[in-house]
Design an enzyme around this catalytic site. Structure first.
Site, PDB file in Angstrom:
ATOM      1  N   ARG A  35       0.820  -1.218   0.000  1.00 25.82           N
ATOM      2  CA  ARG A  35       0.000   0.000   0.000  1.00 25.82           C
ATOM      3  C   ARG A  35       0.854   1.268   0.000  1.00 25.82           C
ATOM      4  O   ARG A  35       0.441   2.285  -0.546  1.00 25.82           O
ATOM      5  CB  ARG A  35      -0.951  -0.016   1.195  1.00 25.82           C
ATOM      6  CG  ARG A  35      -2.054  -1.029   0.966  1.00 25.82           C
ATOM      7  CD  ARG A  35      -2.985  -1.125   2.124  1.00 25.82           C
ATOM      8  NE  ARG A  35      -4.179  -1.860   1.718  1.00 25.82           N
ATOM      9  CZ  ARG A  35      -5.053  -2.373   2.558  1.00 25.82           C
ATOM     10  NH1 ARG A  35      -4.885  -2.241   3.863  1.00 25.82           N
ATOM     11  NH2 ARG A  35      -6.108  -3.007   2.110  1.00 25.82           N
ATOM     12  N   LYS A 197     -20.056 -17.932  -1.624  1.00 23.86           N
ATOM     13  CA  LYS A 197     -21.523 -17.873  -1.587  1.00 23.86           C
ATOM     14  C   LYS A 197     -22.150 -17.009  -2.676  1.00 23.86           C
ATOM     15  O   LYS A 197     -21.633 -15.944  -3.015  1.00 23.86           O
ATOM     16  CB  LYS A 197     -21.954 -17.297  -0.234  1.00 23.86           C
ATOM     17  CG  LYS A 197     -21.666 -18.229   0.916  1.00 23.86           C
ATOM     18  CD  LYS A 197     -22.078 -17.583   2.209  1.00 23.86           C
ATOM     19  CE  LYS A 197     -21.993 -18.569   3.362  1.00 23.86           C
ATOM     20  NZ  LYS A 197     -22.329 -17.923   4.625  1.00 23.86           N
ATOM     21  N   GLY A 353     -10.994  -8.884  -2.469  1.00 23.01           N
ATOM     22  CA  GLY A 353     -10.756  -9.936  -1.481  1.00 23.01           C
ATOM     23  C   GLY A 353      -9.858 -11.067  -1.899  1.00 23.01           C
ATOM     24  O   GLY A 353      -8.697 -10.873  -2.256  1.00 23.01           O
ATOM     25  N   GLY A 376     -13.421  -4.135  -0.261  1.00 23.83           N
ATOM     26  CA  GLY A 376     -14.816  -3.692  -0.181  1.00 23.83           C
ATOM     27  C   GLY A 376     -15.148  -2.634  -1.217  1.00 23.83           C
ATOM     28  O   GLY A 376     -16.222  -2.651  -1.831  1.00 23.83           O
TER      29      GLY A 376
HETATM   30  P1  AMP Z   1     -15.291 -14.984  -1.225  1.00 30.95           P
HETATM   31  O1  AMP Z   1     -14.741 -14.241  -0.047  1.00 30.95           O
HETATM   32  O2  AMP Z   1     -16.760 -14.998  -1.341  1.00 30.95           O
HETATM   33  O3  AMP Z   1     -14.586 -14.600  -2.510  1.00 30.95           O
HETATM   34  O4  AMP Z   1     -14.953 -16.499  -0.944  1.00 30.95           O
HETATM   35  C1  AMP Z   1     -13.656 -16.990  -0.891  1.00 30.95           C
HETATM   36  C2  AMP Z   1     -13.678 -18.317  -0.211  1.00 30.95           C
HETATM   37  O5  AMP Z   1     -14.450 -19.233  -0.942  1.00 30.95           O
HETATM   38  C3  AMP Z   1     -12.300 -18.921  -0.079  1.00 30.95           C
HETATM   39  O6  AMP Z   1     -11.954 -18.939   1.278  1.00 30.95           O
HETATM   40  C4  AMP Z   1     -12.473 -20.324  -0.635  1.00 30.95           C
HETATM   41  O7  AMP Z   1     -11.870 -21.317   0.175  1.00 30.95           O
HETATM   42  C5  AMP Z   1     -13.976 -20.518  -0.630  1.00 30.95           C
HETATM   43  N1  AMP Z   1     -14.396 -21.526  -1.607  1.00 30.95           N
HETATM   44  C6  AMP Z   1     -14.094 -21.563  -2.902  1.00 30.95           C
HETATM   45  N2  AMP Z   1     -14.589 -22.687  -3.469  1.00 30.95           N
HETATM   46  C7  AMP Z   1     -15.223 -23.372  -2.501  1.00 30.95           C
HETATM   47  C8  AMP Z   1     -15.918 -24.613  -2.467  1.00 30.95           C
HETATM   48  N3  AMP Z   1     -16.056 -25.349  -3.566  1.00 30.95           N
HETATM   49  N4  AMP Z   1     -16.441 -25.018  -1.277  1.00 30.95           N
HETATM   50  C9  AMP Z   1     -16.291 -24.253  -0.185  1.00 30.95           C
HETATM   51  N5  AMP Z   1     -15.645 -23.072  -0.153  1.00 30.95           N
HETATM   52  C10 AMP Z   1     -15.112 -22.633  -1.290  1.00 30.95           C
END
Ligand code: AMP
Length: 395
Positions: A35, A197, A353, A376
């Site tokens: 940064r 998710k 992220g 964010g």
């Molecule tokens: P996000 O912060 O929504 O981008 O989610 C990132 C997280 O999603 C990471 O920590 C990954 O380990 C998790 N992730 C990715 N693929 C899967 C999966 N197939 N099952 C469970 N978690 C997952």
């Protein structure tokens, strides 16, 4: 859009909101200076013009004044990165800060103490913003990481510089990169959305369906879509209350002529563990008790072909549980594909992220066109929101 190039900073004092919220070790050493490095072009331009720089930032989440969050800890790292001596004042407003700013000569840098030692910073307090504004002649916002917050130093302060406010190089670059994907990008435009998710990405999906030609969906989100279409997902992560929504997204994508690409096969594991037994199975035939933790070889090949067709690529979110070595291959393969497409002339933006963490971990940082510095702030931009820190400069 006013940038640094619209001003000559000769003999001017630039009051710059930077994002020096860097990680510190237990002995208060800066462990990642990215940064600080990112803010360097802005600071150097102002010094080279013959101006001086007053740097203001937050660090961590202090409750009142707490020495462990003092910006004093980062002075020597800022000096190393900039190659210039850095003066420091133990306050960010008030007589002492004003005197230090007043005595600053052209070519000099003053770092203020942590803005968040004052609750008024996060509250967006007008009087606090006005007190800060007394320190400089021109306000420069170069902190994309906090541009989505209407804090005193990121947003409220701008009104005290009606003519004399602009974006720093870093923030301008972030804005340009988002624009290249969302507005002016060469077609075909691709978004790759991974991560855990659907619920955390839904607003982004809804917004980008109007902007892209292809959408690759990977990661844990996959299984809500597959279950919605009648597939067997075993013990894979799934949001049952988002199944209707997944069907609605598929319908909307068809109506908008967006091609959605889901994984064809997955690496299924019998536990959420790097040491679990694994097998490659079709994404819609995952046995009971097994969960999909990464994309399989057919998916990788298909995603590669899609990536290689596209001229503008946005990547947000990993394709699997990349933190575990055995489930990182899909994410690494995607990084390789995007790097290859970029080398062939595509514009690629990685933001938000975990995909940024993945890109750095696997060494793709210099092989994509741009890696965003704001988690964010990037997500909110992709959701189509106007960030208050950006709006305050444009007003
Ligand atoms: P996000 O912060 O929504 O981008 O989610 C990132 C997280 O999603 C990471 O920590 C990954 O380990 C998790 N992730 C990715 N693929 C899967 C999966 N197939 N099952 C469970 N978690 C997952």
């Amino acid at each position: 859009m006013k940038t640094l190039n619209d001003f000559n900073f000769d003999k001017k004092k630039a009051l710059i909101r930077v994002d020096f919220n860097v990680p510190l070790s237990d002995s208060f050493e800066v462990t990642d200076a990215t940064r600080i490095v990112s803010a360097k072009p802005t600071i150097i331009k102002i010094l080279e013009d013959g101006g001086s720089c007053i740097l203001m930032s937050h660090l961590g989440r202090p409750k009142g004044v707490q020495d462990e969050f003092s910006l004093r800890h980062i002075i020597s790292k800022v000096e190393d990165v900039l190659g210039v001596e850095v003066k420091f004042v133990e306050h960010c407003i008030g007589a002492e800060a004003e005197a230090a700013a007043e005595n600053l000569n052209p070519g000099e840098i003053l770092l203020l103490e942590n803005l968040r030692f004052h609750d008024e910073e996060k509250q967006g307090d007008l009087a606090f913003a006005e007190a800060l504004s007394k320190l400089g002649d021109i306000y420069v916002n170069d902190a994309f990481g906090t541009a989505h917050r209407a804090h005193a130093s990121t947003t409220i302060i701008a009104q005290f510089f009606p003519e004399y406010k602009c974006f720093g190089h870093l923030l301008a670059q972030e804005i340009e990169s988002i624009k290249k994907v969302m507005e002016t990008g060469e077609k075909p435009v691709l978004a790759v959305l991974g991560g855990a998710k659907v619920s955390s990405k839904i607003t982004i999906i809804e917004n980008i369906l109007d902007k892209v030609d292809h959408l690759i969906v990977g990661g844990g989100m996959t299984f809500t879509f597959i279950k919605a279409q009648g597939g067997q997902i075993g013990a894979s992560i799934c949001e049952d209350d988002k199944i209707e929504l997944a069907l609605e997204i598929i319908k909307q994508a068809k109506a908008k002529n967006v091609q959605i690409h889901l994984p064809i096969d997955v690496i299924a594991a019998n536990a959420f563990s790097n040491d679990a037994d694994t097998q490659i199975v079709d994404v819609d035939k995952i046995p009971n008790g097994w969960q999909g933790l990464d994309v399989g070889p057919k998916s990788k090949e298909n995603f590669h072909n899609v990536v290689m067709q596209c001229k503008t690529i946005l990547w947000n979110g990993p394709l699997g549980v990349f933190e575990m070595e055995n489930f990182a291959n899909g994410t690494i393969a995607l990084g390789n594909s995007i790097a290859e497409a970029t080398a062939n002339g595509a514009f690629s933006l990685v933001g938000g992220g975990d995909s940024v963490a993945a890109v750095k971990q696997f060494g793709f940082e210099n092989k994509v066109s741009y890696v965003s510095t704001g988690g964010g702030a990037m997500l909110e931009s992709l959701e189509g929101k106007t960030l208050p820190g950006i709006a305050a400069i444009l007003e």
